[in-house]
Design a protein around this motif. Structure first.
Motif, PDB file in Angstrom:
ATOM      1  N   LEU A  94       0.805  -1.224   0.000  1.00  4.67           N
ATOM      2  CA  LEU A  94       0.000   0.000   0.000  1.00  4.67           C
ATOM      3  C   LEU A  94       0.836   1.271   0.000  1.00  4.67           C
ATOM      4  CD1 LEU A  94      -2.773  -0.955   2.587  1.00  4.67           C
ATOM      5  CD2 LEU A  94      -2.974  -0.869   0.105  1.00  4.67           C
ATOM      6  N   CYS A  95       2.040   1.213   0.570  1.00  6.24           N
ATOM      7  CA  CYS A  95       2.870   2.412   0.698  1.00  6.24           C
ATOM      8  C   CYS A  95       3.179   2.993  -0.682  1.00  6.24           C
ATOM      9  CB  CYS A  95       4.173   2.074   1.412  1.00  6.24           C
ATOM     10  SG  CYS A  95       5.290   3.483   1.543  1.00  6.24           S
ATOM     11  N   GLN A  96       2.938   4.298  -0.807  1.00  3.04           N
ATOM     12  CA  GLN A  96       3.165   4.984  -2.086  1.00  3.04           C
ATOM     13  C   GLN A  96       4.276   6.015  -1.996  1.00  3.04           C
ATOM     14  OE1 GLN A  96      -0.702   6.483  -3.071  1.00  3.04           O
ATOM     15  NE2 GLN A  96      -1.564   4.447  -3.382  1.00  3.04           N
ATOM     16  N   GLY A  97       5.000   6.014  -0.874  1.00  2.00           N
ATOM     17  CA  GLY A  97       6.178   6.873  -0.773  1.00  2.00           C
ATOM     18  C   GLY A  97       5.902   8.343  -0.524  1.00  2.00           C
ATOM     19  N   HIS A  98       4.752   8.672   0.043  1.00  4.43           N
ATOM     20  CA  HIS A  98       4.439  10.077   0.296  1.00  4.43           C
ATOM     21  C   HIS A  98       5.352  10.706   1.346  1.00  4.43           C
ATOM     22  CE1 HIS A  98       0.713   9.707  -1.962  1.00  4.43           C
ATOM     23  NE2 HIS A  98       0.425   8.630  -1.274  1.00  4.43           N
ATOM     24  N   GLN A  99       5.813   9.887   2.271  1.00  5.28           N
ATOM     25  CA  GLN A  99       6.712  10.301   3.360  1.00  5.28           C
ATOM     26  C   GLN A  99       6.063  11.224   4.387  1.00  5.28           C
ATOM     27  OE1 GLN A  99      10.875  10.979   2.295  1.00  5.28           O
ATOM     28  NE2 GLN A  99      10.445  10.249   0.237  1.00  5.28           N
ATOM     29  N   GLU A 100       4.739  11.236   4.432  1.00  7.54           N
ATOM     30  CA  GLU A 100       4.075  11.983   5.502  1.00  7.54           C
ATOM     31  C   GLU A 100       4.444  11.382   6.854  1.00  7.54           C
ATOM     32  OE1 GLU A 100       2.350  14.660   5.070  1.00  7.54           O
ATOM     33  OE2 GLU A 100       2.251  14.578   2.899  1.00  7.54           O
ATOM     34  N   CYS A 101       4.614  10.085   6.873  1.00  4.22           N
ATOM     35  CA  CYS A 101       4.947   9.395   8.134  1.00  4.22           C
ATOM     36  C   CYS A 101       6.288   9.884   8.681  1.00  4.22           C
ATOM     37  CB  CYS A 101       4.967   7.890   7.933  1.00  4.22           C
ATOM     38  SG  CYS A 101       6.003   7.356   6.555  1.00  4.22           S
ATOM     39  N   LEU A 102       7.242  10.115   7.799  1.00  6.48           N
ATOM     40  CA  LEU A 102       8.551  10.607   8.249  1.00  6.48           C
ATOM     41  C   LEU A 102       8.434  12.020   8.797  1.00  6.48           C
ATOM     42  CD1 LEU A 102       9.914   8.697   5.443  1.00  6.48           C
ATOM     43  CD2 LEU A 102      11.505   9.040   7.291  1.00  6.48           C
ATOM     44  N   ALA A 103       7.525  12.804   8.249  1.00  6.85           N
ATOM     45  CA  ALA A 103       7.328  14.150   8.769  1.00  6.85           C
ATOM     46  C   ALA A 103       6.713  14.097  10.164  1.00  6.85           C
ATOM     47  CB  ALA A 103       6.439  14.947   7.821  1.00  6.85           C
ATOM     48  N   VAL A 140       0.085   7.127  11.479  1.00  7.61           N
ATOM     49  CA  VAL A 140      -0.959   6.224  10.969  1.00  7.61           C
ATOM     50  C   VAL A 140      -2.132   7.043  10.430  1.00  7.61           C
ATOM     51  CG1 VAL A 140      -2.671   4.493  11.640  1.00  7.61           C
ATOM     52  CG2 VAL A 140      -0.318   4.330  12.498  1.00  7.61           C
ATOM     53  N   LYS A 141      -2.514   8.052  11.173  1.00  5.27           N
ATOM     54  CA  LYS A 141      -3.682   8.859  10.808  1.00  5.27           C
ATOM     55  C   LYS A 141      -3.460   9.622   9.502  1.00  5.27           C
ATOM     56  CE  LYS A 141      -6.554  12.536  12.756  1.00  5.27           C
ATOM     57  NZ  LYS A 141      -6.746  13.387  13.945  1.00  5.27           N
ATOM     58  N   TYR A 142      -2.251  10.140   9.330  1.00  6.12           N
ATOM     59  CA  TYR A 142      -2.027  11.027   8.186  1.00  6.12           C
ATOM     60  C   TYR A 142      -1.427  10.343   6.972  1.00  6.12           C
ATOM     61  CZ  TYR A 142      -3.345  14.756  11.312  1.00  6.12           C
ATOM     62  OH  TYR A 142      -4.058  15.545  12.175  1.00  6.12           O
ATOM     63  N   CYS A 143      -1.203   9.039   7.039  1.00  7.21           N
ATOM     64  CA  CYS A 143      -0.720   8.337   5.846  1.00  7.21           C
ATOM     65  C   CYS A 143      -1.834   8.343   4.796  1.00  7.21           C
ATOM     66  CB  CYS A 143      -0.337   6.891   6.180  1.00  7.21           C
ATOM     67  SG  CYS A 143       0.024   5.932   4.682  1.00  7.21           S
ATOM     68  N   PRO A 144      -1.611   8.980   3.659  1.00  7.69           N
ATOM     69  CA  PRO A 144      -2.673   9.086   2.649  1.00  7.69           C
ATOM     70  C   PRO A 144      -3.042   7.748   2.025  1.00  7.69           C
ATOM     71  CG  PRO A 144      -0.832  10.572   2.155  1.00  7.69           C
ATOM     72  CD  PRO A 144      -0.386   9.661   3.244  1.00  7.69           C
ATOM     73  N   ALA A 145      -2.155   6.760   2.136  1.00  5.53           N
ATOM     74  CA  ALA A 145      -2.396   5.468   1.498  1.00  5.53           C
ATOM     75  C   ALA A 145      -2.943   4.433   2.485  1.00  5.53           C
ATOM     76  CB  ALA A 145      -1.095   4.961   0.878  1.00  5.53           C
ATOM     77  N   PHE A 146      -3.144   4.836   3.741  1.00  8.20           N
ATOM     78  CA  PHE A 146      -3.607   3.905   4.795  1.00  8.20           C
ATOM     79  C   PHE A 146      -2.699   2.675   4.881  1.00  8.20           C
ATOM     80  CE2 PHE A 146      -7.341   6.097   3.021  1.00  8.20           C
ATOM     81  CZ  PHE A 146      -7.723   6.833   4.133  1.00  8.20           C
ATOM     82  N   ALA A 147      -1.407   2.924   4.748  1.00  8.72           N
ATOM     83  CA  ALA A 147      -0.445   1.811   4.717  1.00  8.72           C
ATOM     84  C   ALA A 147       0.089   1.439   6.094  1.00  8.72           C
ATOM     85  CB  ALA A 147       0.728   2.182   3.807  1.00  8.72           C
ATOM     86  N   LEU A 148      -0.171   2.280   7.088  1.00 13.02           N
ATOM     87  CA  LEU A 148       0.395   2.027   8.416  1.00 13.02           C
ATOM     88  C   LEU A 148      -0.664   1.507   9.361  1.00 13.02           C
ATOM     89  CD1 LEU A 148       2.513   5.288   8.773  1.00 13.02           C
ATOM     90  CD2 LEU A 148       3.314   3.022   8.092  1.00 13.02           C
ATOM     91  N   SER A 149      -0.261   0.628  10.275  1.00 11.87           N
ATOM     92  CA  SER A 149      -1.158   0.205  11.341  1.00 11.87           C
ATOM     93  C   SER A 149      -0.431   0.116  12.660  1.00 11.87           C
ATOM     94  CB  SER A 149      -1.845  -1.122  11.058  1.00 11.87           C
ATOM     95  OG  SER A 149      -1.263  -1.806  10.080  1.00 11.87           O
ATOM     96  N   LEU A 150      -1.199   0.352  13.706  1.00 17.10           N
ATOM     97  CA  LEU A 150      -0.706   0.293  15.079  1.00 17.10           C
ATOM     98  C   LEU A 150      -1.706  -0.557  15.848  1.00 17.10           C
ATOM     99  CD1 LEU A 150       1.479   1.509  16.971  1.00 17.10           C
ATOM    100  CD2 LEU A 150      -0.118   3.374  17.428  1.00 17.10           C
ATOM    101  N   GLU A 151      -1.254  -1.751  16.233  1.00 17.49           N
ATOM    102  CA  GLU A 151      -2.181  -2.712  16.847  1.00 17.49           C
ATOM    103  C   GLU A 151      -1.571  -3.324  18.090  1.00 17.49           C
ATOM    104  OE1 GLU A 151      -2.509  -5.348  13.543  1.00 17.49           O
ATOM    105  OE2 GLU A 151      -4.198  -4.266  12.667  1.00 17.49           O
TER     106      GLU A 151
END
Ligand code: SF4
Length: 64
Positions: free
Chosen positions: A9-18, A52-63
């Motif tokens: 799912l990851c599309q490389g937006h890098q919002e997660c790194l921000a 997780v919230k701001y990933c535009p591709a919904f590629a991250l999860s926290l469980e």
């Protein structure tokens, strides 16, 4: 809590790194995120949730 990224799912937006630069790295070859810390500490959880919230591709999860 366990933090994971779905490479399908990851599309490389890098919002997660921000949002959480200490939790992630970026693989320039695959153009995908790498989770550096899969079990964030209590202090890191809010940044992990924001990523997780701001990933535009919904590629991250926290469980649990
Ligand atoms: S914000 Fe989401 S899609 Fe973008 S690099 Fe991070 S995990 Fe991948």
């Amino acid at each position: 809590m366990r933090l994971t990224a779905d490479p399908g799912l990851c599309q490389g937006h890098q919002e997660c790194l921000a949002e959480a630069p200490e939790l992630f790295a970026f693989d320039d070859d695959s153009y995908q995120v790498v989770v550096r810390i899969t079990e964030p500490s209590e202090e890191q959880l809010s940044a992990a949730r924001a990523a997780v919230k701001y990933c535009p591709a919904f590629a991250l999860s926290l469980e649990d």
